[in-house]
Design a protein around this motif. Structure first.
Motif, PDB file in Angstrom:
ATOM      1  N   MET A   1      -5.217  -9.271 -10.705  1.00 39.31           N
ATOM      2  CA  MET A   1      -4.025  -8.505 -11.068  1.00 39.31           C
ATOM      3  C   MET A   1      -2.924  -8.758 -10.051  1.00 39.31           C
ATOM      4  O   MET A   1      -3.160  -8.758  -8.852  1.00 39.31           O
ATOM      5  N   SER A   2      -1.716  -8.970 -10.544  1.00 37.98           N
ATOM      6  CA  SER A   2      -0.597  -9.122  -9.627  1.00 37.98           C
ATOM      7  C   SER A   2      -0.202  -7.741  -9.104  1.00 37.98           C
ATOM      8  O   SER A   2      -0.556  -6.719  -9.677  1.00 37.98           O
ATOM      9  N   SER A   3       0.533  -7.746  -8.024  1.00 41.14           N
ATOM     10  CA  SER A   3       0.939  -6.499  -7.396  1.00 41.14           C
ATOM     11  C   SER A   3       1.957  -5.758  -8.262  1.00 41.14           C
ATOM     12  O   SER A   3       2.879  -6.377  -8.793  1.00 41.14           O
ATOM     13  N   PRO A   4       1.789  -4.441  -8.440  1.00 37.88           N
ATOM     14  CA  PRO A   4       2.753  -3.689  -9.238  1.00 37.88           C
ATOM     15  C   PRO A   4       4.109  -3.617  -8.532  1.00 37.88           C
ATOM     16  O   PRO A   4       4.176  -3.647  -7.302  1.00 37.88           O
ATOM     17  N   ASP A   5       5.159  -3.522  -9.317  1.00 34.05           N
ATOM     18  CA  ASP A   5       6.513  -3.475  -8.769  1.00 34.05           C
ATOM     19  C   ASP A   5       7.004  -2.047  -8.602  1.00 34.05           C
ATOM     20  O   ASP A   5       6.658  -1.156  -9.383  1.00 34.05           O
ATOM     21  N   ARG A   6       7.840  -1.857  -7.594  1.00 32.51           N
ATOM     22  CA  ARG A   6       8.484  -0.578  -7.323  1.00 32.51           C
ATOM     23  C   ARG A   6       9.263  -0.147  -8.573  1.00 32.51           C
ATOM     24  O   ARG A   6       9.957  -0.946  -9.192  1.00 32.51           O
ATOM     25  N   GLY A   7       9.109   1.114  -8.957  1.00 37.35           N
ATOM     26  CA  GLY A   7       9.824   1.642 -10.115  1.00 37.35           C
ATOM     27  C   GLY A   7       9.023   1.606 -11.402  1.00 37.35           C
ATOM     28  O   GLY A   7       9.440   2.191 -12.399  1.00 37.35           O
ATOM     29  N   GLU A   8       7.857   0.940 -11.374  1.00 37.31           N
ATOM     30  CA  GLU A   8       6.992   0.931 -12.558  1.00 37.31           C
ATOM     31  C   GLU A   8       6.176   2.216 -12.608  1.00 37.31           C
ATOM     32  O   GLU A   8       5.823   2.785 -11.570  1.00 37.31           O
ATOM     33  N   VAL A   9       5.860   2.656 -13.812  1.00 40.65           N
ATOM     34  CA  VAL A   9       4.986   3.816 -14.004  1.00 40.65           C
ATOM     35  C   VAL A   9       3.698   3.304 -14.636  1.00 40.65           C
ATOM     36  O   VAL A   9       3.721   2.604 -15.645  1.00 40.65           O
ATOM     37  N   TRP A  10       2.576   3.619 -13.986  1.00 38.48           N
ATOM     38  CA  TRP A  10       1.255   3.158 -14.417  1.00 38.48           C
ATOM     39  C   TRP A  10       0.354   4.344 -14.710  1.00 38.48           C
ATOM     40  O   TRP A  10       0.495   5.404 -14.092  1.00 38.48           O
ATOM     41  N   LEU A  11      -0.592   4.144 -15.612  1.00 39.54           N
ATOM     42  CA  LEU A  11      -1.681   5.089 -15.808  1.00 39.54           C
ATOM     43  C   LEU A  11      -2.710   4.748 -14.738  1.00 39.54           C
ATOM     44  O   LEU A  11      -3.115   3.589 -14.617  1.00 39.54           O
ATOM     45  N   VAL A  12      -3.094   5.746 -13.929  1.00 43.30           N
ATOM     46  CA  VAL A  12      -3.917   5.498 -12.739  1.00 43.30           C
ATOM     47  C   VAL A  12      -5.139   6.411 -12.736  1.00 43.30           C
ATOM     48  O   VAL A  12      -5.043   7.599 -13.042  1.00 43.30           O
ATOM     49  N   GLU A  32      -0.094 -11.765  -0.812  1.00 43.76           N
ATOM     50  CA  GLU A  32      -1.497 -12.192  -0.820  1.00 43.76           C
ATOM     51  C   GLU A  32      -2.234 -11.809   0.461  1.00 43.76           C
ATOM     52  O   GLU A  32      -3.399 -11.425   0.423  1.00 43.76           O
ATOM     53  N   GLN A  33      -1.558 -11.889   1.618  1.00 49.26           N
ATOM     54  CA  GLN A  33      -2.213 -11.569   2.897  1.00 49.26           C
ATOM     55  C   GLN A  33      -2.285 -10.064   3.170  1.00 49.26           C
ATOM     56  O   GLN A  33      -2.952  -9.625   4.096  1.00 49.26           O
ATOM     57  N   ASP A  34      -1.598  -9.263   2.357  1.00 51.34           N
ATOM     58  CA  ASP A  34      -1.619  -7.807   2.522  1.00 51.34           C
ATOM     59  C   ASP A  34      -2.828  -7.206   1.818  1.00 51.34           C
ATOM     60  O   ASP A  34      -3.442  -7.834   0.961  1.00 51.34           O
ATOM     61  N   ARG A  35      -3.135  -5.972   2.171  1.00 48.84           N
ATOM     62  CA  ARG A  35      -4.157  -5.244   1.417  1.00 48.84           C
ATOM     63  C   ARG A  35      -3.627  -4.964   0.022  1.00 48.84           C
ATOM     64  O   ARG A  35      -2.439  -4.711  -0.161  1.00 48.84           O
ATOM     65  N   ALA A  36      -4.493  -4.982  -0.965  1.00 48.23           N
ATOM     66  CA  ALA A  36      -4.111  -4.749  -2.365  1.00 48.23           C
ATOM     67  C   ALA A  36      -4.008  -3.246  -2.610  1.00 48.23           C
ATOM     68  O   ALA A  36      -4.853  -2.632  -3.263  1.00 48.23           O
ATOM     69  N   THR A  73      -1.746   6.647  -1.622  1.00 46.40           N
ATOM     70  CA  THR A  73      -1.912   5.192  -1.578  1.00 46.40           C
ATOM     71  C   THR A  73      -3.306   4.867  -2.073  1.00 46.40           C
ATOM     72  O   THR A  73      -4.287   5.448  -1.595  1.00 46.40           O
ATOM     73  N   ILE A  74      -3.387   3.963  -3.049  1.00 45.93           N
ATOM     74  CA  ILE A  74      -4.667   3.634  -3.674  1.00 45.93           C
ATOM     75  C   ILE A  74      -4.780   2.125  -3.887  1.00 45.93           C
ATOM     76  O   ILE A  74      -3.776   1.418  -3.895  1.00 45.93           O
ATOM     77  N   PRO A  75      -6.010   1.628  -4.076  1.00 46.75           N
ATOM     78  CA  PRO A  75      -6.206   0.195  -4.368  1.00 46.75           C
ATOM     79  C   PRO A  75      -5.648  -0.163  -5.754  1.00 46.75           C
ATOM     80  O   PRO A  75      -5.680   0.656  -6.678  1.00 46.75           O
ATOM     81  N   HIS A  76      -5.170  -1.386  -5.875  1.00 51.20           N
ATOM     82  CA  HIS A  76      -4.652  -1.870  -7.164  1.00 51.20           C
ATOM     83  C   HIS A  76      -5.677  -1.722  -8.283  1.00 51.20           C
ATOM     84  O   HIS A  76      -5.299  -1.525  -9.438  1.00 51.20           O
ATOM     85  N   ALA A  77      -6.956  -1.804  -7.958  1.00 50.08           N
ATOM     86  CA  ALA A  77      -8.009  -1.727  -8.975  1.00 50.08           C
ATOM     87  C   ALA A  77      -7.979  -0.397  -9.736  1.00 50.08           C
ATOM     88  O   ALA A  77      -8.493  -0.310 -10.850  1.00 50.08           O
ATOM     89  N   LYS A  78      -7.371   0.647  -9.174  1.00 52.47           N
ATOM     90  CA  LYS A  78      -7.309   1.958  -9.828  1.00 52.47           C
ATOM     91  C   LYS A  78      -6.169   2.057 -10.838  1.00 52.47           C
ATOM     92  O   LYS A  78      -6.100   3.008 -11.606  1.00 52.47           O
TER      93      LYS A  78
END
Length: 113
Positions: A1-12, A32-36, A73-78
């Protein structure tokens, strides 16, 4: 999964007690070198008339508000699926209240002073 963008609304998936709910991405995309990880502001339909609730009307959310006091703050996987985007003006409204909550700006007349 690519990193979500600022201003997006996601179901988490916020876990068992907090359940699955819409959240606004407030952090910048991770490289890529940052934590997801993504920093989010959850949306709630249980309003308390708090000065830290930002009510924004969008067609992809039920009536409610973004609860700036509940920043997480949560992992992208959520992040389950993208629901939509806020406009730059709507995002600026949330950012103003977030900066006040974090102590970077004084309360404005709009926020209750």
């Amino acid at each position: 999964m690519s990193s979500p963008d600022r201003g997006e609304v996601w179901l988490v998936d916020l876990g068992y007690t907090a359940k699955v709910r819409p959240c606004l991405v407030i952090s910048i995309p991770a490289l890529e070198q940052d934590r997801a990880l993504a920093t989010l502001i959850p949306h709630t339909t249980s309003l308390r008339s708090s000065r830290f609730e930002v009510e924004i009307e969008v067609n992809f959310l039920r009536a409610g508000a973004f609860d700036v006091q509940n920043i997480i703050t949560i992992p992208h996987a959520k992040l389950l699926r993208k629901l939509g985007d806020l406009t730059p003006e709507q995002l600026a409204e949330v950012e103003e209240v977030l900066l006040f909550w974090l102590g970077f700006e004084e309360e404005t007349a709009e926020n209750g002073e």
